[in-house]
Design a protein around this motif. Structure first.
Motif, PDB file in Angstrom:
ATOM      1  N   UNK A  83       0.827  -1.211   0.000  1.00 14.66           N
ATOM      2  CA  UNK A  83       0.000   0.000   0.000  1.00 14.66           C
ATOM      3  C   UNK A  83       0.861   1.261   0.000  1.00 14.66           C
ATOM      4  N   UNK A  84       2.006   1.227   0.691  1.00 10.84           N
ATOM      5  CA  UNK A  84       2.880   2.394   0.727  1.00 10.84           C
ATOM      6  C   UNK A  84       3.453   2.685  -0.662  1.00 10.84           C
ATOM      7  N   UNK A  85       3.832   1.638  -1.379  1.00 11.63           N
ATOM      8  CA  UNK A  85       4.330   1.826  -2.733  1.00 11.63           C
ATOM      9  C   UNK A  85       3.221   2.297  -3.666  1.00 11.63           C
ATOM     10  N   UNK A  86       2.019   1.767  -3.488  1.00 12.88           N
ATOM     11  CA  UNK A  86       0.898   2.223  -4.316  1.00 12.88           C
ATOM     12  C   UNK A  86       0.658   3.714  -4.135  1.00 12.88           C
ATOM     13  N   UNK A  87       0.722   4.198  -2.909  1.00 15.18           N
ATOM     14  CA  UNK A  87       0.519   5.619  -2.656  1.00 15.18           C
ATOM     15  C   UNK A  87       1.603   6.458  -3.331  1.00 15.18           C
ATOM     16  N   UNK A  88       2.852   6.012  -3.232  1.00 17.47           N
ATOM     17  CA  UNK A  88       3.955   6.769  -3.825  1.00 17.47           C
ATOM     18  C   UNK A  88       3.846   6.793  -5.347  1.00 17.47           C
ATOM     19  N   UNK A  89       3.548   5.648  -5.948  1.00 18.35           N
ATOM     20  CA  UNK A  89       3.437   5.607  -7.406  1.00 18.35           C
ATOM     21  C   UNK A  89       2.230   6.401  -7.884  1.00 18.35           C
ATOM     22  N   UNK A  90       1.163   6.444  -7.091  1.00 20.02           N
ATOM     23  CA  UNK A  90       0.012   7.265  -7.446  1.00 20.02           C
ATOM     24  C   UNK A  90       0.384   8.744  -7.458  1.00 20.02           C
ATOM     25  N   UNK A  91       1.285   9.159  -6.559  1.00 21.23           N
ATOM     26  CA  UNK A  91       1.741  10.556  -6.554  1.00 21.23           C
ATOM     27  C   UNK A  91       2.512  10.861  -7.835  1.00 21.23           C
ATOM     28  N   UNK A  92       3.364   9.936  -8.262  1.00 29.61           N
ATOM     29  CA  UNK A  92       4.106  10.117  -9.515  1.00 29.61           C
ATOM     30  C   UNK A  92       3.147  10.160 -10.698  1.00 29.61           C
ATOM     31  N   UNK A  93       2.204   9.242 -10.704  1.00 28.10           N
ATOM     32  CA  UNK A  93       1.197   9.159 -11.763  1.00 28.10           C
ATOM     33  C   UNK A  93       0.392  10.449 -11.863  1.00 28.10           C
ATOM     34  N   UNK A  94      -0.048  10.965 -10.706  1.00 25.18           N
ATOM     35  CA  UNK A  94      -0.867  12.162 -10.692  1.00 25.18           C
ATOM     36  C   UNK A  94      -0.090  13.362 -11.234  1.00 25.18           C
ATOM     37  N   UNK A  95       1.180  13.489 -10.840  1.00 25.21           N
ATOM     38  CA  UNK A  95       1.993  14.608 -11.310  1.00 25.21           C
ATOM     39  C   UNK A  95       2.177  14.554 -12.825  1.00 25.21           C
ATOM     40  N   UNK A  96       2.434  13.375 -13.354  1.00 23.36           N
ATOM     41  CA  UNK A  96       2.631  13.253 -14.794  1.00 23.36           C
ATOM     42  C   UNK A  96       1.321  13.457 -15.545  1.00 23.36           C
ATOM     43  N   UNK A  97       0.232  12.999 -14.965  1.00 30.07           N
ATOM     44  CA  UNK A  97      -1.081  13.192 -15.578  1.00 30.07           C
ATOM     45  C   UNK A  97      -1.375  14.685 -15.775  1.00 30.07           C
ATOM     46  N   UNK A  98      -1.047  15.473 -14.766  1.00 30.88           N
ATOM     47  CA  UNK A  98      -1.284  16.910 -14.879  1.00 30.88           C
ATOM     48  C   UNK A  98      -0.394  17.526 -15.950  1.00 30.88           C
ATOM     49  N   UNK A  99       0.842  17.047 -16.071  1.00 32.85           N
ATOM     50  CA  UNK A  99       1.748  17.588 -17.082  1.00 32.85           C
ATOM     51  C   UNK A  99       1.293  17.224 -18.492  1.00 32.85           C
ATOM     52  N   UNK A 100       0.923  15.972 -18.703  1.00 35.36           N
ATOM     53  CA  UNK A 100       0.642  15.493 -20.054  1.00 35.36           C
ATOM     54  C   UNK A 100      -0.810  15.680 -20.463  1.00 35.36           C
ATOM     55  N   UNK A 101      -1.733  15.493 -19.514  1.00 33.12           N
ATOM     56  CA  UNK A 101      -3.150  15.443 -19.849  1.00 33.12           C
ATOM     57  C   UNK A 101      -3.952  16.593 -19.256  1.00 33.12           C
ATOM     58  N   UNK A 102      -3.326  17.366 -18.371  1.00 34.40           N
ATOM     59  CA  UNK A 102      -4.019  18.448 -17.665  1.00 34.40           C
ATOM     60  C   UNK A 102      -5.234  17.923 -16.917  1.00 34.40           C
ATOM     61  N   UNK A 103      -5.096  16.704 -16.386  1.00 35.24           N
ATOM     62  CA  UNK A 103      -6.188  16.071 -15.660  1.00 35.24           C
ATOM     63  C   UNK A 103      -5.689  15.581 -14.308  1.00 35.24           C
ATOM     64  N   UNK A 104      -6.397  15.866 -13.218  1.00 34.11           N
ATOM     65  CA  UNK A 104      -6.020  15.315 -11.921  1.00 34.11           C
ATOM     66  C   UNK A 104      -6.296  13.818 -11.866  1.00 34.11           C
ATOM     67  N   UNK A 105      -5.655  13.159 -10.938  1.00 32.55           N
ATOM     68  CA  UNK A 105      -5.861  11.733 -10.752  1.00 32.55           C
ATOM     69  C   UNK A 105      -7.219  11.499 -10.094  1.00 32.55           C
ATOM     70  N   UNK A 106      -8.128  10.838 -10.810  1.00 32.93           N
ATOM     71  CA  UNK A 106      -9.467  10.562 -10.274  1.00 32.93           C
ATOM     72  C   UNK A 106      -9.787   9.080 -10.272  1.00 32.93           C
TER      73      UNK A 106
END
Length: 287
Positions: A261-284
Protein backbone atom coordinates in the motif's frame (compact mmCIF):
# COMPACT_ATOMS: atom_id res chain seq x y z
CA UNK A 1 3.15 -9.78 -33.35
CA UNK A 2 3.68 -13.31 -32.13
CA UNK A 3 2.97 -14.46 -28.61
CA UNK A 4 6.20 -15.66 -27.02
CA UNK A 5 6.18 -18.83 -24.96
CA UNK A 6 8.05 -18.58 -21.64
CA UNK A 7 10.77 -21.19 -21.15
CA UNK A 8 9.50 -22.30 -17.78
CA UNK A 9 6.19 -23.62 -19.16
CA UNK A 10 6.04 -26.61 -21.48
CA UNK A 11 3.67 -26.08 -24.46
CA UNK A 12 1.58 -29.14 -23.68
CA UNK A 13 0.95 -27.83 -20.16
CA UNK A 14 -0.43 -24.46 -21.24
CA UNK A 15 -4.00 -23.44 -20.50
CA UNK A 16 -4.47 -20.23 -22.46
CA UNK A 17 -7.10 -17.65 -21.48
CA UNK A 18 -7.66 -14.67 -23.76
CA UNK A 19 -9.06 -11.18 -23.43
CA UNK A 20 -9.20 -8.82 -26.41
CA UNK A 21 -10.86 -5.42 -26.48
CA UNK A 22 -10.86 -2.32 -28.65
CA UNK A 23 -11.89 1.23 -27.77
CA UNK A 24 -12.71 4.27 -29.85
CA UNK A 25 -13.66 7.87 -29.26
CA UNK A 26 -17.29 8.73 -29.95
CA UNK A 27 -18.09 12.43 -29.64
CA UNK A 28 -16.33 13.45 -26.41
CA UNK A 29 -16.40 10.02 -24.72
CA UNK A 30 -14.33 6.85 -25.17
CA UNK A 31 -16.47 3.74 -25.64
CA UNK A 32 -15.89 0.01 -25.77
CA UNK A 33 -16.04 -0.90 -29.48
CA UNK A 34 -15.57 -4.69 -29.25
CA UNK A 35 -14.52 -7.39 -26.81
CA UNK A 36 -13.81 -11.11 -26.64
CA UNK A 37 -12.80 -13.25 -23.70
CA UNK A 38 -12.37 -16.81 -22.53
CA UNK A 39 -12.64 -17.89 -18.90
CA UNK A 40 -11.49 -17.09 -16.32
CA UNK A 41 -10.68 -13.49 -17.33
CA UNK A 42 -13.14 -10.91 -18.60
CA UNK A 43 -14.08 -7.24 -18.46
CA UNK A 44 -16.22 -6.92 -15.36
CA UNK A 45 -17.31 -3.33 -15.85
CA UNK A 46 -16.75 -0.17 -17.84
CA UNK A 47 -17.78 3.28 -16.69
CA UNK A 48 -17.37 6.83 -18.05
CA UNK A 49 -14.89 9.15 -16.40
CA UNK A 50 -15.85 12.41 -18.06
CA UNK A 51 -14.13 11.61 -21.35
CA UNK A 52 -11.87 8.65 -20.56
CA UNK A 53 -13.38 5.19 -20.04
CA UNK A 54 -12.69 3.22 -16.88
CA UNK A 55 -12.24 -0.54 -17.34
CA UNK A 56 -12.07 -3.20 -14.61
CA UNK A 57 -10.72 -6.67 -15.42
CA UNK A 58 -12.05 -9.64 -13.45
CA UNK A 59 -10.36 -13.00 -12.84
CA UNK A 60 -12.98 -15.45 -11.57
CA UNK A 61 -10.37 -18.10 -10.70
CA UNK A 62 -8.30 -18.30 -7.48
CA UNK A 63 -5.39 -16.87 -9.46
CA UNK A 64 -2.72 -18.09 -11.87
CA UNK A 65 -2.12 -21.81 -11.38
CA UNK A 66 0.78 -23.79 -12.82
CA UNK A 67 0.32 -24.06 -16.58
CA UNK A 68 -1.94 -21.00 -16.88
CA UNK A 69 -1.21 -18.38 -19.51
CA UNK A 70 -3.21 -15.17 -19.79
CA UNK A 71 -3.07 -13.24 -23.04
CA UNK A 72 -4.62 -9.76 -23.08
CA UNK A 73 -4.71 -7.46 -26.08
CA UNK A 74 -5.85 -3.84 -25.89
CA UNK A 75 -6.44 -1.70 -28.98
CA UNK A 76 -6.98 1.99 -28.28
CA UNK A 77 -7.91 3.87 -31.43
CA UNK A 78 -7.04 7.46 -32.33
CA UNK A 79 -7.67 9.97 -29.50
CA UNK A 80 -9.41 7.37 -27.30
CA UNK A 81 -8.49 7.24 -23.59
CA UNK A 82 -8.83 4.21 -21.31
CA UNK A 83 -7.96 3.71 -17.64
CA UNK A 84 -7.52 0.01 -16.90
CA UNK A 85 -7.25 -1.81 -13.60
CA UNK A 86 -8.26 -5.13 -12.03
CA UNK A 87 -10.40 -6.14 -9.09
CA UNK A 88 -7.81 -7.58 -6.74
CA UNK A 89 -4.25 -8.82 -6.36
CA UNK A 90 -2.83 -11.00 -9.13
CA UNK A 91 -2.15 -14.17 -7.16
CA UNK A 92 0.48 -16.54 -8.56
CA UNK A 93 0.17 -20.03 -7.08
CA UNK A 94 2.92 -22.62 -6.58
CA UNK A 95 4.29 -24.57 -9.52
CA UNK A 96 4.72 -28.28 -8.68
CA UNK A 97 7.96 -28.92 -10.55
CA UNK A 98 10.84 -27.05 -12.20
CA UNK A 99 9.33 -27.16 -15.70
CA UNK A 100 5.96 -25.72 -14.80
CA UNK A 101 4.86 -22.19 -14.10
CA UNK A 102 2.42 -19.52 -15.24
CA UNK A 103 2.61 -16.43 -17.41
CA UNK A 104 0.76 -13.35 -18.57
CA UNK A 105 1.31 -11.31 -21.71
CA UNK A 106 -0.34 -7.99 -22.50
CA UNK A 107 -0.16 -6.07 -25.77
CA UNK A 108 -1.22 -2.41 -25.96
CA UNK A 109 -1.71 -0.88 -29.43
CA UNK A 110 -2.28 2.88 -29.31
CA UNK A 111 -3.40 5.02 -32.23
CA UNK A 112 -2.39 8.65 -32.77
CA UNK A 113 -3.18 10.75 -29.70
CA UNK A 114 -4.55 7.75 -27.77
CA UNK A 115 -3.99 7.32 -24.03
CA UNK A 116 -3.82 4.07 -22.06
CA UNK A 117 -3.29 3.88 -18.31
CA UNK A 118 -2.71 0.46 -16.71
CA UNK A 119 -2.76 0.57 -12.91
CA UNK A 120 -3.48 -2.91 -11.50
CA UNK A 121 -3.53 -4.15 -7.94
CA UNK A 122 -0.21 -5.71 -6.76
CA UNK A 123 1.15 -9.07 -7.87
CA UNK A 124 1.55 -11.68 -5.11
CA UNK A 125 4.11 -14.45 -5.71
CA UNK A 126 3.33 -17.45 -3.49
CA UNK A 127 5.88 -19.94 -2.23
CA UNK A 128 7.35 -22.01 -5.12
CA UNK A 129 5.66 -19.84 -7.75
CA UNK A 130 7.26 -19.40 -11.18
CA UNK A 131 5.89 -16.52 -13.23
CA UNK A 132 6.65 -14.64 -16.45
CA UNK A 133 5.04 -11.23 -16.93
CA UNK A 134 5.40 -9.73 -20.44
CA UNK A 135 4.17 -6.39 -21.76
CA UNK A 136 4.39 -4.94 -25.26
CA UNK A 137 3.44 -1.34 -26.04
CA UNK A 138 3.02 0.02 -29.58
CA UNK A 139 2.79 3.81 -29.79
CA UNK A 140 1.67 6.05 -32.63
CA UNK A 141 2.69 9.76 -32.63
CA UNK A 142 1.12 11.71 -29.77
CA UNK A 143 0.03 8.58 -27.90
CA UNK A 144 0.61 8.17 -24.15
CA UNK A 145 1.01 4.90 -22.23
CA UNK A 146 1.42 4.83 -18.45
CA UNK A 147 1.65 1.74 -16.28
CA UNK A 148 2.48 0.87 -12.69
CA UNK A 149 3.10 -2.43 -10.92
CA UNK A 150 3.83 -3.45 -7.34
CA UNK A 151 5.40 -6.84 -6.60
CA UNK A 152 5.04 -8.62 -3.26
CA UNK A 153 7.66 -11.18 -2.12
CA UNK A 154 4.97 -13.58 -0.89
CA UNK A 155 2.39 -13.76 1.86
CA UNK A 156 4.57 -12.05 4.45
CA UNK A 157 2.08 -12.57 7.30
CA UNK A 158 2.53 -16.31 6.67
CA UNK A 159 6.30 -16.01 6.71
CA UNK A 160 6.76 -16.09 2.91
CA UNK A 161 9.54 -13.76 1.82
CA UNK A 162 11.17 -14.44 -1.52
CA UNK A 163 10.17 -18.09 -1.29
CA UNK A 164 9.00 -18.17 -4.93
CA UNK A 165 11.12 -20.05 -7.46
CA UNK A 166 11.41 -17.60 -10.34
CA UNK A 167 10.06 -14.27 -11.56
CA UNK A 168 10.67 -12.75 -14.98
CA UNK A 169 9.41 -9.32 -15.93
CA UNK A 170 9.68 -8.07 -19.52
CA UNK A 171 8.68 -4.77 -21.12
CA UNK A 172 9.19 -3.82 -24.77
CA UNK A 173 8.01 -0.44 -26.08
CA UNK A 174 7.83 0.52 -29.76
CA UNK A 175 7.35 3.96 -31.28
CA UNK A 176 6.05 3.23 -34.74
CA UNK A 177 8.15 0.20 -35.64
CA UNK A 178 11.20 1.35 -33.64
CA UNK A 179 12.04 -0.45 -30.41
CA UNK A 180 12.67 2.41 -27.98
CA UNK A 181 12.77 0.53 -24.67
CA UNK A 182 13.50 -3.05 -23.63
CA UNK A 183 13.69 -4.33 -20.07
CA UNK A 184 14.12 -7.94 -18.89
CA UNK A 185 14.37 -8.70 -15.20
CA UNK A 186 14.91 -12.20 -13.82
CA UNK A 187 14.80 -12.98 -10.11
CA UNK A 188 15.89 -16.37 -8.73
CA UNK A 189 15.69 -15.99 -4.94
CA UNK A 190 17.42 -19.30 -4.18
CA UNK A 191 20.58 -18.32 -6.05
CA UNK A 192 20.69 -14.51 -5.80
CA UNK A 193 21.66 -12.35 -2.83
CA UNK A 194 18.54 -10.21 -2.78
CA UNK A 195 19.31 -8.76 0.65
CA UNK A 196 22.67 -7.38 -0.51
CA UNK A 197 23.28 -3.60 -0.56
CA UNK A 198 22.43 -2.26 -3.99
CA UNK A 199 19.75 -4.93 -4.44
CA UNK A 200 16.71 -5.12 -2.14
CA UNK A 201 18.78 -4.67 1.06
CA UNK A 202 16.23 -4.68 3.91
CA UNK A 203 13.29 -3.88 1.62
CA UNK A 204 10.74 -6.51 0.61
CA UNK A 205 8.36 -4.94 -1.94
CA UNK A 206 9.22 -3.40 -5.30
CA UNK A 207 7.26 -0.92 -7.41
CA UNK A 208 7.68 0.48 -10.91
CA UNK A 209 5.98 3.25 -12.85
CA UNK A 210 6.64 3.70 -16.57
CA UNK A 211 5.40 6.33 -18.99
CA UNK A 212 6.10 6.57 -22.72
CA UNK A 213 5.15 9.30 -25.17
CA UNK A 214 6.86 11.65 -27.60
CA UNK A 215 5.61 14.38 -25.25
CA UNK A 216 7.85 13.27 -22.35
CA UNK A 217 11.09 15.11 -21.59
CA UNK A 218 13.07 16.69 -18.78
CA UNK A 219 10.20 18.88 -17.43
CA UNK A 220 8.02 15.78 -16.98
CA UNK A 221 10.77 13.91 -15.14
CA UNK A 222 11.35 16.91 -12.88
CA UNK A 223 7.62 17.12 -12.09
CA UNK A 224 7.65 13.46 -11.01
CA UNK A 225 10.78 13.95 -8.90
CA UNK A 226 9.19 16.94 -7.20
CA UNK A 227 6.03 14.96 -6.43
CA UNK A 228 7.97 12.06 -4.93
CA UNK A 229 10.31 14.40 -3.06
CA UNK A 230 7.30 15.94 -1.32
CA UNK A 231 5.61 12.60 -0.66
CA UNK A 232 5.13 12.05 3.12
CA UNK A 233 6.96 9.05 4.54
CA UNK A 234 4.74 7.01 6.85
CA UNK A 235 6.13 6.05 10.24
CA UNK A 236 7.67 2.60 10.05
CA UNK A 237 7.39 2.53 6.25
CA UNK A 238 10.76 3.41 4.68
CA UNK A 239 10.73 4.18 0.98
CA UNK A 240 13.50 4.56 -1.57
CA UNK A 241 12.93 5.66 -5.16
CA UNK A 242 14.60 6.93 -8.30
CA UNK A 243 13.39 8.68 -11.47
CA UNK A 244 15.12 8.63 -14.83
CA UNK A 245 14.40 9.46 -18.43
CA UNK A 246 14.72 6.51 -20.77
CA UNK A 247 16.77 6.58 -23.98
CA UNK A 248 13.84 7.92 -26.00
CA UNK A 249 10.29 9.13 -25.29
CA UNK A 250 9.91 7.79 -21.77
CA UNK A 251 10.58 7.89 -18.06
CA UNK A 252 10.86 5.23 -15.37
CA UNK A 253 10.31 5.28 -11.62
CA UNK A 254 11.75 2.49 -9.49
CA UNK A 255 10.78 2.23 -5.83
CA UNK A 256 11.17 -0.18 -2.93
CA UNK A 257 9.56 -0.44 0.49
CA UNK A 258 8.10 -2.88 2.98
CA UNK A 259 4.39 -2.68 2.17
CA UNK A 260 2.38 -2.80 -1.03
CA UNK A 261 0.00 0.00 0.00
CA UNK A 262 2.88 2.39 0.73
CA UNK A 263 4.33 1.83 -2.73
CA UNK A 264 0.90 2.22 -4.32
CA UNK A 265 0.52 5.62 -2.66
CA UNK A 266 3.96 6.77 -3.83
CA UNK A 267 3.44 5.61 -7.41
CA UNK A 268 0.01 7.27 -7.45
CA UNK A 269 1.74 10.56 -6.55
CA UNK A 270 4.11 10.12 -9.51
CA UNK A 271 1.20 9.16 -11.76
CA UNK A 272 -0.87 12.16 -10.69
CA UNK A 273 1.99 14.61 -11.31
CA UNK A 274 2.63 13.25 -14.79
CA UNK A 275 -1.08 13.19 -15.58
CA UNK A 276 -1.28 16.91 -14.88
CA UNK A 277 1.75 17.59 -17.08
CA UNK A 278 0.64 15.49 -20.05
CA UNK A 279 -3.15 15.44 -19.85
CA UNK A 280 -4.02 18.45 -17.67
CA UNK A 281 -6.19 16.07 -15.66
CA UNK A 282 -6.02 15.31 -11.92
CA UNK A 283 -5.86 11.73 -10.75
CA UNK A 284 -9.47 10.56 -10.27
CA UNK A 285 -9.33 6.86 -11.17
CA UNK A 286 -8.74 5.25 -7.77
CA UNK A 287 -10.65 2.32 -6.31
Amino acid sequence: MNTMQPNIVTPEALRVSELRASFRKRDAQTVLASKYHTAPIKIAKTFPLGGPLGVIVMDVSPGLLAGDRYELQWQIEEDAHVCLTNQSFTKVHPAPDERSGSSMKQVFELGAGAVAEWMPEPTMLYRDAAFVNETEVWLAPGAVWMGADVYCPGRTLRGERFAYREFRNKLNVYYGNELIYAQHQRILPASQQLAAPGCMADMTHAGVFYAFSDRIGTPEAEAVREALGGFPIREGQPLIWGVTLTHKHGLAVMAAGNAAWALQEALAAAWSALRMRLLLQPLTFRK
